[in-house]
Motif scaffolding. Structure first.
Motif, PDB file in Angstrom:
ATOM      1  N   ALA A  85       0.866  -1.180   0.000  1.00 57.06           N
ATOM      2  CA  ALA A  85       0.000   0.000   0.000  1.00 57.06           C
ATOM      3  C   ALA A  85       0.902   1.229   0.000  1.00 57.06           C
ATOM      4  O   ALA A  85       0.761   2.114   0.834  1.00 57.06           O
ATOM      5  CB  ALA A  85      -0.928   0.008   1.199  1.00 57.06           C
ATOM      6  N   ALA A  86       1.877   1.218  -0.921  1.00 59.33           N
ATOM      7  CA  ALA A  86       2.858   2.305  -1.009  1.00 59.33           C
ATOM      8  C   ALA A  86       3.520   2.509   0.346  1.00 59.33           C
ATOM      9  O   ALA A  86       3.979   1.550   0.966  1.00 59.33           O
ATOM     10  CB  ALA A  86       2.211   3.579  -1.550  1.00 59.33           C
ATOM     11  N   CYS A  87       3.543   3.743   0.856  1.00 62.19           N
ATOM     12  CA  CYS A  87       4.253   4.039   2.092  1.00 62.19           C
ATOM     13  C   CYS A  87       3.593   3.416   3.322  1.00 62.19           C
ATOM     14  O   CYS A  87       4.205   3.381   4.396  1.00 62.19           O
ATOM     15  CB  CYS A  87       4.367   5.546   2.285  1.00 62.19           C
ATOM     16  SG  CYS A  87       5.162   6.399   0.916  1.00 62.19           S
ATOM     17  N   ALA A  88       2.365   2.923   3.186  1.00 61.49           N
ATOM     18  CA  ALA A  88       1.662   2.262   4.298  1.00 61.49           C
ATOM     19  C   ALA A  88       1.785   0.748   4.234  1.00 61.49           C
ATOM     20  O   ALA A  88       1.095   0.041   4.973  1.00 61.49           O
ATOM     21  CB  ALA A  88       0.198   2.675   4.313  1.00 61.49           C
ATOM     22  N   SER A  89       2.670   0.229   3.388  1.00 58.44           N
ATOM     23  CA  SER A  89       2.789  -1.223   3.221  1.00 58.44           C
ATOM     24  C   SER A  89       3.115  -1.923   4.530  1.00 58.44           C
ATOM     25  O   SER A  89       2.549  -2.979   4.845  1.00 58.44           O
ATOM     26  CB  SER A  89       3.867  -1.537   2.176  1.00 58.44           C
ATOM     27  OG  SER A  89       3.539  -1.010   0.908  1.00 58.44           O
ATOM     28  N   GLY A  90       4.042  -1.368   5.306  1.00 59.56           N
ATOM     29  CA  GLY A  90       4.425  -1.991   6.564  1.00 59.56           C
ATOM     30  C   GLY A  90       3.282  -2.062   7.548  1.00 59.56           C
ATOM     31  O   GLY A  90       3.109  -3.065   8.255  1.00 59.56           O
ATOM     32  N   HIS A 128       9.963   5.304 -10.126  1.00 58.18           N
ATOM     33  CA  HIS A 128       9.449   4.085  -9.483  1.00 58.18           C
ATOM     34  C   HIS A 128       8.451   4.425  -8.384  1.00 58.18           C
ATOM     35  O   HIS A 128       7.386   3.804  -8.277  1.00 58.18           O
ATOM     36  CB  HIS A 128      10.610   3.278  -8.894  1.00 58.18           C
ATOM     37  CG  HIS A 128      11.536   2.673  -9.899  1.00 58.18           C
ATOM     38  ND1 HIS A 128      11.194   2.499 -11.226  1.00 58.18           N
ATOM     39  CD2 HIS A 128      12.804   2.178  -9.759  1.00 58.18           C
ATOM     40  CE1 HIS A 128      12.201   1.928 -11.872  1.00 58.18           C
ATOM     41  NE2 HIS A 128      13.190   1.723 -10.997  1.00 58.18           N
ATOM     42  N   LEU A 129       8.790   5.408  -7.555  1.00 59.15           N
ATOM     43  CA  LEU A 129       7.917   5.771  -6.437  1.00 59.15           C
ATOM     44  C   LEU A 129       6.613   6.398  -6.917  1.00 59.15           C
ATOM     45  O   LEU A 129       5.598   6.378  -6.215  1.00 59.15           O
ATOM     46  CB  LEU A 129       8.651   6.722  -5.489  1.00 59.15           C
ATOM     47  CG  LEU A 129       9.847   6.094  -4.764  1.00 59.15           C
ATOM     48  CD1 LEU A 129      10.646   7.161  -4.037  1.00 59.15           C
ATOM     49  CD2 LEU A 129       9.387   5.025  -3.783  1.00 59.15           C
ATOM     50  N   TYR A 144       9.406  15.307 -10.266  1.00 63.30           N
ATOM     51  CA  TYR A 144       9.307  14.525  -9.036  1.00 63.30           C
ATOM     52  C   TYR A 144       7.855  14.559  -8.560  1.00 63.30           C
ATOM     53  O   TYR A 144       7.374  15.581  -8.062  1.00 63.30           O
ATOM     54  CB  TYR A 144      10.238  15.093  -7.969  1.00 63.30           C
ATOM     55  CG  TYR A 144      11.698  15.114  -8.396  1.00 63.30           C
ATOM     56  CD1 TYR A 144      12.439  13.935  -8.432  1.00 63.30           C
ATOM     57  CD2 TYR A 144      12.315  16.300  -8.773  1.00 63.30           C
ATOM     58  CE1 TYR A 144      13.768  13.942  -8.823  1.00 63.30           C
ATOM     59  CE2 TYR A 144      13.644  16.320  -9.175  1.00 63.30           C
ATOM     60  CZ  TYR A 144      14.363  15.135  -9.195  1.00 63.30           C
ATOM     61  OH  TYR A 144      15.668  15.135  -9.593  1.00 63.30           O
ATOM     62  N   ALA A 145       7.170  13.429  -8.721  1.00 61.76           N
ATOM     63  CA  ALA A 145       5.719  13.403  -8.493  1.00 61.76           C
ATOM     64  C   ALA A 145       5.346  13.741  -7.058  1.00 61.76           C
ATOM     65  O   ALA A 145       4.416  14.531  -6.821  1.00 61.76           O
ATOM     66  CB  ALA A 145       5.171  12.022  -8.861  1.00 61.76           C
TER      67      ALA A 145
END
Length: 405
Positions: A85-90, A128-129, A144-145
């Motif tokens: 889940a992008a930056c919430a994957s962890g 990639h991000l 830079y998105a």
């Protein structure tokens, strides 16, 4: 109820590629580190969950659950899965592991988050991000998105409430200062001048729009792992170690909300609402409600500061101020160490670093450290309840946990 028995974090200042390491090596370090910290063996772990966003793009490696058994053959046969889940994957990996435990399927779980991101040029990393945005639709004119996305959020706050960007620079300065106390922080040895936190184009250049260099979280290689347990298994663990069960932190509450992937749709939907991101607010409030706490019961926060503007938004959504008035908490020193509600004692994503898939796990581990009094030089005195706020994309996925004793 789910307990956190302990865990391990890599040094986020490291560059795996320069050390000749692969993503599997970082995985193995985290597994072995968590086992060593808790005194457990592979046979003690019933299930594994991995948080990772873009391992496939940065390293060409998927199927990360298979690295448990590569690390130690005693894990062979253990069920494992990967979560994105992008930056919430962890944090999603933690949620899945906790659900496994609370359903009675398994008694213990290892949750590991990791990312290898410093092995490609910066522009490639940004591409990639960008997969966490709406591909082919958003930020097509930006180099830079994500700096562009949170520059747009700065604009939105300015339009709705007014904003002084000096407050954003102060957030960054606080987080870099906090990171100096954290032995695992990526930026702990960075040095800055006073101009680094101003609008000086040489000392603090523009990245995109209203986002400058020191406003940005770091591109980071790193891993973190925690071990979760059911009440029964936690009681066994406590008995074996001669410690009270109530001294082991547990996940007291959680909130998990999603919104459309498109930033513009989110912002348009909240027009006229008190909060720019109502789903972020709901995730925060859900976690506290499940924990039976209000803001006064939270002693510290580890929040998502992929950019200083993200933390500025989090301050009012956490309820520390009224909507649009985050500047009041910044000016009052409320978010600093020793303040009313210290935020990112670890240094956060700006100071500690942001290996994307590891961040939610690292936040939970820091909550464990704070509530067990083992955070060392960045300990928040008397912390008993710590709230995390982990955001994926432009608040497309938001997860908040309350960890406490």
């Amino acid at each position: 109820m789910t307990y956190i028995l302990g865990g391990w974090q890599s040094d986020f200042a490291r560059n795996y590629a320069r050390e000749g390491l692969e993503i599997g090596d970082g995985f193995a370090e985290a597994v072995n580190g968590a086992l060593a910290e808790t005194g457990l063996e592979p046979e003690d772990i019933d299930v594994g969950h991995v948080g990772n966003f873009v391992g496939d793009l940065f390293t060409g490696q998927g199927m990360l659950g298979g690295f448990f058994a590569m690390t130690d053959e005693r894990f062979t046969g253990m069920p494992a899965s990967r979560h994105e889940a992008a930056c919430a994957s962890g944090s999603l990996a933690i949620m899945a592991a906790a659900a496994d435990i609370e359903s009675g399927r398994y008694g213990t779980a290892m949750v590991l988050g990791l990312e290898m991101m410093r092995n490609v040029p910066g522009v490639t990393a940004a591409e990639h991000l960008g997969a966490a945005a709406w591909a082919g639709h958003e930020y097509l004119d930006a180099t830079y998105a994500w700096p562009r996305a949170f520059s747009d959020l700065t604009e939105e706050y300015d339009r709705r409430y007014g904003i002084d960007e000096a407050h954003l620079r102060r957030i960054s300065q606080i987080n870099f200062d906090n990171a100096k106390r954290n032995p695992n922080a990526q930026t702990r040895k960075y040095s800055f001048s006073n101009a680094s936190f101003t609008d000086d184009d040489e000392a603090n250049p523009v990245i995109e729009g209203r986002v400058r260099k020191t406003d940005c979280g770091q591109v980071t290689d790193g891993a973190a792992a925690i071990i979760l347990a059911s009440p029964e298994r936690a009681a066994e663990y406590a008995k074996q170690r001669g410690i009270p069960l109530d001294s082991i932190p547990r996940i007291k509450g959680w909130g998990h909300r999603c919104a459309p992937i498109d930033y513009g749709r989110k912002v348009k939907a909240s027009e006229g609402e008190p909060y720019v991101f109502p789903q972020v607010k709901r995730a925060i409030d859900d976690a506290r409600a499940r924990a039976g706490l209000d803001l006064s019961g939270v002693d510290a926060v580890e929040t998502h500061d992929c950019f200083s503007m993200t933390e500025y938004m989090a301050i009012d959504h956490l309820g520390l101020t009224a909507p649009g008035e985050s500047w009041k908490a910044i000016e009052a020193g409320d978010i600093e160490m020793g303040g009313k509600l210290p935020i990112n004692a670890s240094g956060g994503l700006i100071g500690c670093g942001h290996p994307v898939g590891a961040t939610g796990v690292r936040m939970a581990l820091d909550a464990f450290k704070q509530t067990t009094g083992t955070a060392g030089d960045y300990q928040v005195e008397g912390a008993r309840n710590v709230q995390t706020l982990n955001i994926g994309g432009s608040t497309t996925t938001t997860v908040s946990l309350v960890v406490g004793v």
